[in-house]
Structure formats: structure tokens, C-alpha cells
Design a protein around this motif. Structure first.
Motif: not given
Length: 163
Positions: A42-44, A96-98, A103-105, A108-112
Motif C-alpha cells: 500500500i502506497g506509491l 478514500k474508498k480504497l 478497513g485501514c485506519d 497518513n498512509l497513502d492509498f493512491s
């Protein structure tokens, strides 16, 4: 710009675990299965780092709209790398939908960008071929969807489910 490219995907149905579902439901099933099996990056920046070490280890690369122009440039280069290495790129409508879907909260974790790894890859194998029988039905369905859109100049953006 990214929102303008959101196009409706053909109303296809799939035969996988999410039987008779849309592409977005198929993506959801693939992501949740890969999450449980710990096959996600997860994350770029983590995705770029992973692919620089293991260009054969990823099956799908999901990208969401970029936040700024520097991120956009990195995403374009990542997508080009993925296409060159036979990794299926899937554009989705929202990071945000990803995040919500997985279910990650974690702040500052990048979901792009989310990479889905193969279920198993033999690090000592020189073969570029993957045994499709080890993939889930949903993963095979998603591959068929990606291959049907492979030659388009602009990939469709998939609207993920709200829940």
C-alpha cells in the motif's frame, strides 16, 4: 482532469467468487482476499520500492487520482513500468474508498496506489509465465476485464463501491 476520465464500464458480469457482480465488486473481492493473505503493498513509494526489487511479483496495480503534479508524474512512470512488465493497471475513482474498503485506519498512509501480489511466486524461477490455476476466480475475472481494455489509449476509471 482525472474525474473527466471516469467512464462507465460495460455492464459485464463475472463468474468468480463475487458471482454475477460488477467489476468494482470483483476488485473488492480481490483486494479483501489479498489483504487477508498479506499480498498487498500500500502506497506509491512502497509500491515503487517493491517493484524495483521484484518486477515479476505483482499481479495488479490499482491507482487512485493523484493529489498533486509530482505524485501524478510518479504514477505515470509507475503505470508505464507496470504495462512494460505485464502488470495489470486498474484506475479507481477514490483513494478514500480504497482505504475504507480495506478497513485501514492508519493515519497518513497513502492509498493512491495498491499493489496486489501473486499468490505465490518462485523466486528461483526464470519463467515469466504464471500458473493461472493458482489464482482465484475473481482474480482471473479481473485479468479478463483488464485484457479486454488493454489496447485502449485511456483506461477506464472504475467506480468502487461505497461500502
Amino acid at each position: 482532469m482525472y474525474e473527466d476520465s471516469v467512464v462507465p464500464v460495460k455492464a459485464e458480469t463475472f463468474s468468480g467468487v463475487a458471482a454475477k457482480s460488477s467489476v468494482s465488486q470483483c476488485i473488492k473481492t480481490v483486494l479483501l482476499t489479498a489483504c487477508v493473505e498479506k499480498r498487498l503493498t500500500i502506497g506509491l513509494l512502497p509500491a515503487i520500492q517493491y517493484l524495483s526489487q521484484n518486477s515479476n511479483g505483482a499481479l495488479f496495480c490499482l491507482t487512485a487520482p493523484p493529489g498533486d503534479s509530482a505524485t501524478h508524474m510518479q504514477e505515470v512512470l509507475l503505470q508505464a513500468f507496470c504495462v512494460e512488465n505485464g502488470i495489470y493497471v486498474i484506475k479507481v475513482d477514490s483513494d478514500k474508498k480504497l482505504k475504507k474498503l480495506l478497513g485501514c485506519d492508519i493515519p497518513n498512509l497513502d492509498f493512491s496506489c495498491v499493489l496486489v501480489h501473486y499468490p505465490y511466486t518462485d523466486p528461483f524461477s526464470d519463467s515469466q509465465e504464471i500458473d493461472l490455476s493458482i489464482l482465484t476466480e475473481s482474480e482471473r475475472d479481473l485479468i479478463r476485464h483488464c485484457e479486454s481494455n488493454w489496447d485502449y489509449a485511456q483506461m477506464p476509471v472504475i467506480k468502487l463501491p461505497e461500502k
